[in-house]
Scaffold this motif. Sequence first.
Motif, PDB file in Angstrom:
ATOM      1  N   TYR A   1       0.814  -1.217   0.000  1.00  0.00           N
ATOM      2  CA  TYR A   1       0.000   0.000   0.000  1.00  0.00           C
ATOM      3  C   TYR A   1       0.851   1.271   0.000  1.00  0.00           C
ATOM      4  O   TYR A   1       1.674   1.473   0.892  1.00  0.00           O
ATOM      5  CB  TYR A   1      -0.940   0.014   1.217  1.00  0.00           C
ATOM      6  CG  TYR A   1      -1.976   1.097   1.139  1.00  0.00           C
ATOM      7  CD1 TYR A   1      -3.040   0.985   0.254  1.00  0.00           C
ATOM      8  CD2 TYR A   1      -1.877   2.239   1.913  1.00  0.00           C
ATOM      9  CE1 TYR A   1      -3.990   1.991   0.151  1.00  0.00           C
ATOM     10  CE2 TYR A   1      -2.821   3.246   1.823  1.00  0.00           C
ATOM     11  CZ  TYR A   1      -3.879   3.114   0.939  1.00  0.00           C
ATOM     12  OH  TYR A   1      -4.804   4.109   0.834  1.00  0.00           O
ATOM     13  N   VAL A   2       0.627   2.101  -1.001  1.00  0.00           N
ATOM     14  CA  VAL A   2       1.266   3.420  -1.077  1.00  0.00           C
ATOM     15  C   VAL A   2       0.178   4.432  -1.406  1.00  0.00           C
ATOM     16  O   VAL A   2      -0.694   4.151  -2.236  1.00  0.00           O
ATOM     17  CB  VAL A   2       2.350   3.463  -2.179  1.00  0.00           C
ATOM     18  CG1 VAL A   2       2.989   4.835  -2.257  1.00  0.00           C
ATOM     19  CG2 VAL A   2       3.413   2.418  -1.939  1.00  0.00           C
TER      20      VAL A   2
ATOM     21  N   VAL B   1      -3.338  -2.686   6.567  1.00  0.00           N
ATOM     22  CA  VAL B   1      -2.735  -3.586   5.591  1.00  0.00           C
ATOM     23  C   VAL B   1      -1.657  -4.454   6.252  1.00  0.00           C
ATOM     24  O   VAL B   1      -0.954  -4.020   7.165  1.00  0.00           O
ATOM     25  CB  VAL B   1      -2.187  -2.772   4.395  1.00  0.00           C
ATOM     26  CG1 VAL B   1      -0.860  -2.155   4.713  1.00  0.00           C
ATOM     27  CG2 VAL B   1      -2.107  -3.620   3.162  1.00  0.00           C
ATOM     28  N   ASN B   2      -1.580  -5.669   5.799  1.00  0.00           N
ATOM     29  CA  ASN B   2      -0.617  -6.601   6.362  1.00  0.00           C
ATOM     30  C   ASN B   2       0.709  -6.439   5.625  1.00  0.00           C
ATOM     31  O   ASN B   2       0.865  -6.913   4.509  1.00  0.00           O
ATOM     32  CB  ASN B   2      -1.170  -8.018   6.200  1.00  0.00           C
ATOM     33  CG  ASN B   2      -0.609  -8.945   7.244  1.00  0.00           C
ATOM     34  OD1 ASN B   2       0.208  -8.528   8.071  1.00  0.00           O
ATOM     35  ND2 ASN B   2      -1.024 -10.188   7.210  1.00  0.00           N
ATOM     36  N   GLY B   3       1.643  -5.768   6.235  1.00  0.00           N
ATOM     37  CA  GLY B   3       2.904  -5.477   5.549  1.00  0.00           C
ATOM     38  C   GLY B   3       3.168  -3.990   5.572  1.00  0.00           C
ATOM     39  O   GLY B   3       2.420  -3.230   6.183  1.00  0.00           O
ATOM     40  N   PRO B   4       4.244  -3.543   4.940  1.00  0.00           N
ATOM     41  CA  PRO B   4       4.591  -2.120   4.998  1.00  0.00           C
ATOM     42  C   PRO B   4       3.631  -1.253   4.183  1.00  0.00           C
ATOM     43  O   PRO B   4       3.130  -1.683   3.153  1.00  0.00           O
ATOM     44  CB  PRO B   4       5.995  -2.085   4.401  1.00  0.00           C
ATOM     45  CG  PRO B   4       6.074  -3.287   3.538  1.00  0.00           C
ATOM     46  CD  PRO B   4       5.197  -4.329   4.142  1.00  0.00           C
ATOM     47  N   ALA B   5       3.399  -0.063   4.679  1.00  0.00           N
ATOM     48  CA  ALA B   5       2.575   0.893   3.948  1.00  0.00           C
ATOM     49  C   ALA B   5       3.253   2.252   4.012  1.00  0.00           C
ATOM     50  O   ALA B   5       3.972   2.555   4.966  1.00  0.00           O
ATOM     51  CB  ALA B   5       1.187   0.969   4.562  1.00  0.00           C
ATOM     52  N   PHE B   6       3.041   3.043   2.989  1.00  0.00           N
ATOM     53  CA  PHE B   6       3.702   4.344   2.884  1.00  0.00           C
ATOM     54  C   PHE B   6       2.654   5.411   2.591  1.00  0.00           C
ATOM     55  O   PHE B   6       1.886   5.278   1.645  1.00  0.00           O
ATOM     56  CB  PHE B   6       4.748   4.287   1.760  1.00  0.00           C
ATOM     57  CG  PHE B   6       5.567   5.536   1.605  1.00  0.00           C
ATOM     58  CD1 PHE B   6       6.638   5.779   2.451  1.00  0.00           C
ATOM     59  CD2 PHE B   6       5.284   6.462   0.610  1.00  0.00           C
ATOM     60  CE1 PHE B   6       7.410   6.932   2.316  1.00  0.00           C
ATOM     61  CE2 PHE B   6       6.050   7.613   0.469  1.00  0.00           C
ATOM     62  CZ  PHE B   6       7.108   7.838   1.319  1.00  0.00           C
TER      63      PHE B   6
END
Lengths: 320, 93
Positions: free
Chosen positions: A190-191, A212-217
């Motif tokens: 997700y960005v 969100v499962n994981g990195p987001a910016f």
Amino acid sequence: MFSEWKFTIKDIAEKPDLFMSGHRACAGCAPATVLRLVMKAVRGPTIVTNATGCMEVVSTIYPYTSWATPWLHTAFENAAANASGIEAAIKILKKKGRIEQEQIDVIAIAGDGGTYDIGIQALSGAVERRHDFLFVLYDNEAYMNTGIQRSGGTPHGASTTTSPAGTVIPGKLEYKKPIADIMVAHEMPYVATASPRYWRDLITKARKGIEVNGPAFLHAFAPCPRGWRSDPSKSIELSRLAVETCIFPLWEAVNGEYQLSAPSKVIALRPERKKPVKDYLQVQGRFRHLFTPKFEKLIDEIQRITDERWQRLLKRCGMT
Amino acid sequence: MSSSAKTRKEKPITTLSSPTVGVDKTGFWRTFRPEVDGSKCTRCTLCWIYCPDGAITREEDDSPKIDYDYCKGCGICANECPVKAITMVREGE
């Protein structure tokens, strides 16, 4: 992937402010508005880590803190590395049964210096390792905290103390780095880009980034009246003009799939609503020199780059 | 941290932060003071949303109340108010 979280203004009003008043940000500081709104999107216990920058300096003057949540200060370069450490620690403590909370979210906050220039290697590494955290970049387009030095986020033609407009150069010669596109290239889940004027959009995006499962910016546009030499009351208006002139279009990319957000989609569907960049530039003192005969041509140049970037974005979103 | 905690397990796991509203009372920075005209206000709460200092609180009926202890007088609320119900008045007048 995302819960269907819908909120009314009442819901967020009833939530306590986690970024509280009394901080020493300048009058009219839009980054402070951005953080207030982002902290309205949290879903439960949250740990915030903050790189050096304006928002760290103003909110935690010893022995006080404006944060009603666990908050860690870190050096300029490693907000993302710190967030990965926190996330890993939570994971192992949960495994050992030492924490009861089901879910603890991690938010890393950094300015444009701590993201574009100094922090990018830590950020890139943390994203590659797929740590579950939200990275919020409040982009005030220079190192405002230390005295308005140029950064990778400073736009073309802006006068700063290290790229002063004078008889030789017309402000910064280089162009703004497309950081959000760089993050999309990391194949992140997700960005998104956001602007405080469109508060509902910003809160929704922050929430998606947390869920969100994981990195987001989250790349949030944040006018700075001190460094942009604009009127403090115009901060939110500037964040609207940046979207309307397409200098800072709003979009989100879920698993690399670009999609325009409502405020920019309106402009894509009805191009006559797009404003000339001049409207945005003339309210800011850092672009004052562009309105003298010597550097006039630069306005056309900025318009050209803006249009080019906008067309490229439309193509990515499948809107052409 | 509770002083009775002897082992690591008894100690709290999160870092310590004791939130206090306000690093400082920033109201004295102000040159212009926002004043709300209750008869014009439509209770849209936009001023509350955009205030960088969180110095605007909502009353029971959603009308804004400005906390002059923390308001820095930036004028964002007056500029963003759709019905221009907020005016900036010079302090001391």
